[in-house]
Design a protein around this motif. Structure first.
Motif, PDB file in Angstrom:
ATOM      1  N   HIS A  48       0.717  -1.240   0.072  1.00  0.00           N
ATOM      2  CA  HIS A  48      -0.092  -0.020  -0.077  1.00  0.00           C
ATOM      3  C   HIS A  48       0.732   1.344   0.023  1.00  0.00           C
ATOM      4  CE1 HIS A  48      -3.461  -2.559   1.193  1.00  0.00           C
ATOM      5  NE2 HIS A  48      -2.594  -3.053   1.882  1.00  0.00           N
ATOM      6  N   LEU A  49       0.495   2.276  -0.440  1.00  0.00           N
ATOM      7  CA  LEU A  49       0.781   3.740  -0.235  1.00  0.00           C
ATOM      8  C   LEU A  49      -0.308   4.619  -0.597  1.00  0.00           C
ATOM      9  CD1 LEU A  49       1.496   5.276  -3.277  1.00  0.00           C
ATOM     10  CD2 LEU A  49       3.058   3.479  -3.748  1.00  0.00           C
ATOM     11  N   VAL A  50       0.331   5.955  -0.223  1.00  0.00           N
ATOM     12  CA  VAL A  50      -0.787   7.072  -0.358  1.00  0.00           C
ATOM     13  C   VAL A  50       0.170   8.059  -1.144  1.00  0.00           C
ATOM     14  CG1 VAL A  50      -2.016   8.968   0.725  1.00  0.00           C
ATOM     15  CG2 VAL A  50      -1.856   6.741   2.021  1.00  0.00           C
ATOM     16  N   ALA A  51      -0.623   8.357  -2.434  1.00  0.00           N
ATOM     17  CA  ALA A  51       0.122   9.073  -3.317  1.00  0.00           C
ATOM     18  C   ALA A  51      -0.252  10.657  -3.513  1.00  0.00           C
ATOM     19  CB  ALA A  51      -0.122   8.559  -4.600  1.00  0.00           C
ATOM     20  N   SER A  52       0.514  11.517  -3.559  1.00  0.00           N
ATOM     21  CA  SER A  52       0.207  12.754  -3.838  1.00  0.00           C
ATOM     22  C   SER A  52      -0.013  12.945  -5.485  1.00  0.00           C
ATOM     23  CB  SER A  52       1.575  13.780  -3.636  1.00  0.00           C
ATOM     24  OG  SER A  52       2.565  13.414  -4.616  1.00  0.00           O
TER      25      SER A  52
END
Length: 86
Positions: free
Chosen positions: A59-63
């Protein structure tokens, strides 16, 4: 930390949780080194280690700036986070 021509230019953190899922965090690149594929290289480096850890979920949170890079690497948008200021 990622280096390019004797300069530290990128960073990223890989977190492995108790479910053996990986999270990619704080992937960043110095502004003056953008466009050289170094953000992609850092992300690929972290993904390599996540796969090596046998993570089933990554998982990641992207800008807004990073989202196209992650999309090209196969990540899919599963929602949005809301940020709050106290």
């Amino acid at each position: 930390m990622g280096r390019h021509n004797d300069h530290y230019v990128s960073c990223g953190i890989l977190f492995l949780d108790s479910n053996n899922d990986s999270g990619l965090h704080m992937i960043g690149l110095r502004r003056d080194f953008r466009g050289l594929g170094l953000g992609k290289a850092m992300t690929a480096h972290l993904l390599h280690h996540a796969v090596k850890n046998k993570s089933e979920e990554i998982h990641l949170v992207a800008s807004k700036l990073g989202a196209p890079i992650y999309h090209k690497l196969g990540f899919q948008n599963r929602g949005y986070l809301k940020s709050y200021t106290i």
